[in-house]
Every structure is written in structure tokens, then in C-alpha cells.
Scaffold this motif. Structure first.
Motif, mmCIF file in Angstrom:
data_model
loop_
_atom_site.group_PDB
_atom_site.id
_atom_site.type_symbol
_atom_site.label_atom_id
_atom_site.label_comp_id
_atom_site.label_asym_id
_atom_site.label_seq_id
_atom_site.Cartn_x
_atom_site.Cartn_y
_atom_site.Cartn_z
ATOM 1 N N GLU A 119 0.730 -0.901 -0.563
ATOM 2 C CA GLU A 119 0.414 0.125 -0.156
ATOM 3 C C GLU A 119 0.643 1.703 0.703
ATOM 4 O O GLU A 119 1.422 1.221 0.607
ATOM 5 C CB GLU A 119 -0.540 0.048 1.520
ATOM 6 N N ILE A 120 0.500 2.114 -0.973
ATOM 7 C CA ILE A 120 2.027 2.927 -1.174
ATOM 8 C C ILE A 120 1.622 4.425 -0.134
ATOM 9 O O ILE A 120 -0.376 4.413 0.005
ATOM 10 C CB ILE A 120 1.328 3.778 -2.449
ATOM 11 N N LYS A 137 -0.832 0.022 -11.366
ATOM 12 C CA LYS A 137 -0.578 -1.031 -10.953
ATOM 13 C C LYS A 137 1.014 -1.892 -11.448
ATOM 14 O O LYS A 137 0.799 -2.814 -10.385
ATOM 15 C CB LYS A 137 -1.357 -1.710 -12.286
ATOM 16 N N LEU A 138 1.015 -1.239 -12.087
ATOM 17 C CA LEU A 138 3.086 -1.398 -12.540
ATOM 18 C C LEU A 138 3.899 -1.499 -10.750
ATOM 19 O O LEU A 138 4.442 -2.181 -9.775
ATOM 20 C CB LEU A 138 3.739 -1.108 -12.933
ATOM 21 N N ALA A 139 2.858 0.106 -10.087
ATOM 22 C CA ALA A 139 3.489 0.262 -7.981
ATOM 23 C C ALA A 139 3.332 -1.054 -8.008
ATOM 24 O O ALA A 139 4.327 -1.611 -6.742
ATOM 25 C CB ALA A 139 2.967 1.430 -8.190
ATOM 26 N N ALA A 140 2.117 -1.528 -7.863
ATOM 27 C CA ALA A 140 1.508 -2.124 -6.492
ATOM 28 C C ALA A 140 2.213 -3.628 -7.223
ATOM 29 O O ALA A 140 2.389 -4.827 -6.497
ATOM 30 C CB ALA A 140 0.401 -2.467 -6.984
ATOM 31 N N GLU A 141 2.057 -3.767 -8.757
ATOM 32 C CA GLU A 141 2.864 -5.391 -8.627
ATOM 33 C C GLU A 141 4.494 -5.251 -8.209
ATOM 34 O O GLU A 141 5.405 -6.154 -7.651
ATOM 35 C CB GLU A 141 3.316 -5.289 -10.202
ATOM 36 N N SER A 142 5.156 -3.739 -8.119
ATOM 37 C CA SER A 142 6.684 -4.280 -7.435
ATOM 38 C C SER A 142 6.470 -4.289 -6.247
ATOM 39 O O SER A 142 7.963 -4.874 -6.225
ATOM 40 C CB SER A 142 6.896 -2.660 -8.011
ATOM 41 N N HIS A 143 5.890 -3.149 -5.677
ATOM 42 C CA HIS A 143 6.126 -4.069 -4.175
ATOM 43 C C HIS A 143 5.153 -4.784 -3.525
ATOM 44 O O HIS A 143 6.256 -5.915 -2.368
ATOM 45 C CB HIS A 143 5.556 -2.494 -3.814
ATOM 46 N N ASP A 382 6.617 12.758 -7.568
ATOM 47 C CA ASP A 382 5.617 12.113 -8.146
ATOM 48 C C ASP A 382 5.696 10.903 -7.479
ATOM 49 O O ASP A 382 4.732 9.963 -7.969
ATOM 50 C CB ASP A 382 5.619 11.938 -9.946
ATOM 51 N N TYR A 383 6.514 10.411 -5.890
ATOM 52 C CA TYR A 383 5.955 9.669 -5.741
ATOM 53 C C TYR A 383 6.808 8.383 -5.487
ATOM 54 O O TYR A 383 5.869 7.506 -5.018
ATOM 55 C CB TYR A 383 4.540 9.602 -5.144
ATOM 56 N N MET A 405 9.760 4.673 1.886
ATOM 57 C CA MET A 405 8.900 3.180 1.491
ATOM 58 C C MET A 405 10.237 2.472 1.071
ATOM 59 O O MET A 405 10.355 1.805 0.365
ATOM 60 C CB MET A 405 7.935 2.771 0.466
ATOM 61 N N GLY A 406 10.372 2.999 1.694
ATOM 62 C CA GLY A 406 12.453 2.410 1.221
ATOM 63 C C GLY A 406 12.839 1.304 1.455
ATOM 64 O O GLY A 406 13.800 0.430 0.518
#
Ligand code: FES
Length: 554
Positions: A119-120, A137-143, A382-383, A405-406
Motif C-alpha cells: 500500500e503506497i 498497477k505496475l507500482a502495486a506489482e513491484s512492491h 511524483d511519489y 518506502m525504502g
């Protein structure tokens, strides 16, 4: 899922098209001193406060680079991003050298609270508006993949680091706006996650609506990295501390020059120094440095449901618990928050007090506050982190902009840079590209750079104290001497340290950080110790001595 992963160790392929770069550079381990297996207590070098992770953890004691060498990949910066990159590359057979100007894990990695979340923290609502539904979607997938990779490394390398999967709760205060929670619920689902909306968080105080995110994680960061370091060494990787890179020159090979005059030639160089020390401007104009504060409060074991928690305030609070080794019946409640821009706050200790007040009001079972520490967060406009090829370079890669979110961004850096060096496609490459320009972030970019410009007005100020005599033992202040700003720190025994207060990056005036006993730059977050040496980039050079600076001006 990323094509990254654990390829079987084997022949190391060049990271570049053979017609452009030729063959891989030979590795010559005989050129430098071997490491020994002595363990050393972790020594954090980015401030005075001590995070809980340090206690009882010993890391391998490695030496300083004492000769010029050649290698496949040189990683500059031994935090989670650099060590994960080194680990993944060494698993694929690369000869990897990691250098750090301080001790291993001595930077911001050791100052985390080690939440592992997909969860960003800046929300999927914001990500969608800036990067579109596909980017979210890609951000969620990567985390999600980062947490999975950490879990896999823990299992495969048998690392004892308290890793567990658990729920994460994003909660409103009782009078919070539920519309925010509802929008986030929908945006997170669109990004491919599966949160559940609940009326309250399972906390011992009243909350508003909340979202439960399943399958998050937490771990003990330094125990984890101790295992990662051991795995790198088992595969022939070498690590050097007190080895500062002062110049990185792109080419094939890339040349890294160290403070002591040695050169590391490498096919690829990865800069993971939190704030990249190889760039003067980009990406420092696209991210802002913040200080964040953390408490570790002793509470009865099991009195708080084991989960990650984040509220929706700005700045927000983040909470989790951590087992205390050697103490039965008690555990630590870790609470963070109170973020502010680095170097732009007169009284950092007030933030520890405010955080303690907030915590004690809500958790009446607290026995005592066992730890207090602060850390630095680099917030991109841009977070999302900047991970990939350094703008303008071919064989130099950077990872920066942790965005709070290091742990996951650092792990994503390992996967993504590994793929880029190996010449493999990676679906996240564009999203995290350090050269990207995010149109929707233009307003934020302008605001932040106006804020930076405003910091130069400090050149006109009268200083924080009238004279060195007005500075109490253990405190620091900027004074004016013949119009020049001087950073003065008085030791508890009365001795005075005097340095030019002009940041060696781009000339802002540093501020005294009374919580960490450091000099912090309000422009791009460089930080300096009381003896002037650099703790955080982007500055590379230490503060000048006051005398040297005066002489230059004369
Ligand atoms: Fe850029 Fe100080 S960090 S001027």
C-alpha cells in the motif's frame, strides 16, 4: 511479475551489447586486501540517536580498499538497495564489489521502521492521477514482488530476521473523511490489490473507517542484511568500508575514483548512496528531503494486535511492533511520524515530544520509551523512486527517492537494476526511470523548487546566535563573522568547532539539528557531522573550516 529473480550462478554475461562494449572486464581479486570474518557491532554514522536495530546485531568487519581493482559491477552504498543489487548480481555469477564511505548499513537503511507494504503511503489515488491506472498497477506489482523477494531470500539463505507476513491497516481518525478511505479502497482494487473495508482498525483506541491490506510483512532489517552480506561474500563478492567514491566517470569501463586515490574499473556502477553523489542537479531538483521521527515504546507482549498500521493524517503516523530479544513479556511498539523538511525546523526535539504525546494518549499500557531515533526520507515529486540508468550515462545506474518506502523501493532497485545491467526487459523500467518527467507533478516540482530558492534568503539573515559565547555546551548555531555564516558547535567540555555554514553542494546555509547533533542543509538534504564530514549527500566535500573559508574570501 518481474523477470528478475534468482538465476542460477553461472557464466557472467556482459551487461551491454557485445558489439558496443566488447567482452566482460576481468576480475582480479588479488589486487586488494582480503576481508576477514571478524564481526563488528553496527555503527550508524548518520546521527547521534540510536535505532533499536543496532542492539545485539553484529555485521562482518570488512576492510578499506587498499589498491586499484577491476570488477564486473561496483556498487557504491551498502544499504538495502546496494546490498540487494549486489546479492542478486552475485547470484547470477557477477563479480561484485561494494564500497561505502562509512560502515556497512550505517546510513538511512538502519534508521527505518522496516514496514514491508504494497500500500503506497502516498496513496493509489495520487499514483493513478500522476502515473495513470497502468502505472499504479505496475507500482502495486513491484512492491508486492519486493516483499515476495525478501521472503524468498530469507528462506533460501536461511536468515533469522523475524520476517513475518501480516495485515496492514490504513485508518482514519474518528473525525476523518471516510470519502478518502472509500476512494483509496477503489483505487487500490484497480491497482490489483485486494483490501477489505472495515468500520474500525483493531487498535486500542477509537478510529474511523479503515482498509485492511492482507499479506504485508515486517522484519528486523539489520539481521536481514547481515544474512544478505554473508550470502554476497559466500559468492565471492567483496565489501569495503571507509572507502569513499569521490568521482564516477562513465565509459566502458566506468572509473570510480576513491578518496585515497585508488580506482575501481567496472563494467557497470550502481550508486545507492540514498541521495546520489554522482549528480550535481538531477535528480535533486525532483525530490525533497524530510526528517521523520521514531519512538520505540516498551509494551506488554500481545497487548497490540500484530499488524502494520498507518493513519491518514499529513504527516501521517506509522506503527508496528517488534519482538525484544532477551526480554520476556514485553515487546516494542514502534511509532513514527512528525515529518518535516530537512533543515527547515528550529526545534527537532519538539517533534519527539509531540510524537510521544500522541503515542501515550493512545497506548496507556506503555511502560517506558526505550528508543528514540530519526531518519531521512527523500520524497520524489511524483511519489515513486528513481531507479535505473543515470540520466546522460550508459553504464552508471542510480537508486534514490525512497518516498518513505525504502525497504520495498530498495528491493525493487535490486531487481530492476539487475535486469537493466543484464540487458533484460523489465516492465517497471519506464515507471521508475530517473529521466522521467511526470507532467502531473509539475505543480509539486515548482512548489518544491520555489521552496529551495527561498532557503537562499538565509544568506541575508543575522544568524541563530549573536556570538560563540551564546552557544551552550552540546549545542550548535550559525553565527555571522564579518558577514560570513559560521557553523559553530560547542562540545560538552566547552571546546568549539567552527566550520563554514555554506553547504558544499550548491551553497545553501546549513541549519543545526539539535536532535541528531548534525548540520542539515534545507535545500537538498545534505547533512554534515560536527567535524564537518558528509553524512548524507548530495554533497561530497566536507564543510570547509571557518578559517579556510575566511581566507578564501579575503
Ligand atoms: Fe544542495 Fe545543500 S544539499 S545546497
Amino acid at each position: 511479475m518481474s523477470p528478475s529473480g534468482h538465476g542460477a550462478p553461472g557464466a557472467w554475461a556482459p551487461s551491454h551489447p557485445p558489439d558496443r562494449t566488447g567482452t566482460n572486464i576481468p576480475y582480479n581479486p588479488g589486487h586488494f586486501s582480503r576481508q576477514n570474518s571478524i564481526l563488528s557491532i553496527v555503527d550508524l554514522d548518520s546521527g547521534t540517536t540510536r535505532p533499536l536495530w543496532i542492539d545485539g546485531v553484529e555485521l562482518p568487519s570488512v576492510g578499506t580498499l587498499q589498491d586499484s581493482i577491476v570488477t564486473d559491477v561496483c556498487v557504491v552504498g551498502a544499504g538495502i538497495a546496494g546490498l540487494t543489487t549486489a546479492y542478486l548480481l552475485s547470484r547470477e555469477g557477477a563479480k561484485v564489489v561494494v564500497i561505502d564511505d562509512g560502515p556497512l548499513c550505517g546510513g538511512e537503511t538502519g534508521r527505518t521502521t522496516a514496514h514491508l507494504s504494497n500500500e503506497i503511503d502516498d496513496s493509489y489515488q495520487e499514483l493513478e492521477s500522476l502515473h495513470g491506472p497502468e502505472g499504479a498497477k505496475l507500482a502495486a506489482e513491484s512492491h508486492t514482488a519486493a516483499i515476495a523477494l525478501i521472503e524468498r531470500i530469507v528462506q533460501e539463505e536461511q536468515i533469522d530476521c523475524d520476517f513475518v507476513r501480516l495485515d496492514g491497516y490504513l485508518f482514519n481518525s474518528v473525525d476523518g473523511d471516510d470519502a478518502y478511505i472509500d476512494k483509496e479502497f477503489q483505487a487500490a482494487w484497480r491497482a490489483g490489490l485486494n483490501p477489505e473495508r472495515l468500520p474500525h482498525a483493531p487498535l486500542p483506541f477509537p478510529t474511523g473507517a479503515c482498509l485492511r491490506f492482507p499479506n504485508q510483512g515486517k522484519f528486523h532489517i539489520l539481521r536481514y542484511l547481515r544474512g544478505v552480506i554473508a550470502a554476497i561474500q559466500r559468492r565471492g563478492g567483496e565489501l569495503f568500508t571507509s572507502t569513499k567514491a569521490v568521482d564516477v566517470c562513465d565509459g566502458f569501463p566506468v572509473q570510480v575514483r576513491t578518496e585515497h586515490g585508488y580506482t575501481i574499473e567496472a563494467g557497470s556502477v550502481v550508486i545507492t548512496t540514498n541521495s546520489p553523489v554522482n549528480n550535481l542537479f538531477v535528480p535533486h531538483t525532483k525530490q525533497m528531503a524530510y526528517r521523520t521521527y521514531v519512538l520505540g515504546a516498551r509494551v506488554p507482549q500481545g497487548s497490540i494486535q500484530d499488524a502494520l498500521y498507518w493513519d491518514t493524517l499529513d504527516p501521517y503516523h506509522y506503527l508496528r511492533t517488534q519482538r525484544l530479544s532477551g526480554e520476556t513479556g514485553w515487546e516494542l511498539l514502534i511509532v513514527g511520524g512528525e515529518d518535516h523538511k530537512t533543515g527547515q525546523e528550529d526545534n527537532p526535539n519538539a517533534h519527539f515530544r509531540a510524537l510521544e504525546e500522541w503515542t501515550r494518549e493512545r497506548f496507556t499500557q506503555i511502560k517506558d520509551i526505550a528508543y528514540r531515533w530519526s531518519g531521512q526520507v527523500l520524497e520524489p515529486d511524483d511519489y515513486l523512486a528513481f531507479i535505473g540508468r543515470n540520466p546522460g550515462d550508459q553504464n552508471i545506474y542510480i537508486a534514490t527517492g525512497d518516498s518513505g518506502m525504502g525497504m520495498t523501493h530498495g528491493t525493487i532497485a535490486g531487481m530492476l537494476i539487475n535486469d537493466l545491467i543484464r540487458g533484460r526487459e523489465n516492465p517497471w523500467a519506464k515507471l521508475y526511470d530517473p529521466s522521467r518527467k511526470t507532467l502531473g507533478a509539475l505543480g509539486e516540482w515548482t512548489r518544491e523548487n520555489l521552496n529551495v530558492a527561498a532557503q537562499y534568503v538565509k544568506w541575508l539573515s543575522r544568524g541563530d546566535a549573536e556570538s560563540p559565547q551564546a552557544i551552550a555546551p552540546g549545542e550548535g548555531a550559525v553565527i555571522r563573522e564579518g558577514g560570513k555564516p559560521i557553523a559553530c558547535y560547542r562540545e560538552p567540555d566547552g571546546r568549539l568547532h567552527r566550520y563554514s555554514a555554506v553547504c558544499t553542494h550548491l551553497g545553501c546555509i546549513v541549519s543545526w539539528n539539535a536532535a541528531e547533533k548534525t548540520w542539515d542543509c534545507p535545500c537538498h538534504g545534505s547533512r554534515f557531522a560536527i567535524d564537518g564530514h558528509v553524512l548524507n549527500g548530495p554533497a561530497i566535500a566536507p564543510l570547509k573550516s571557518a578559517e579556510q573559508d575566511t581566507k578564501r574570501a579575503a
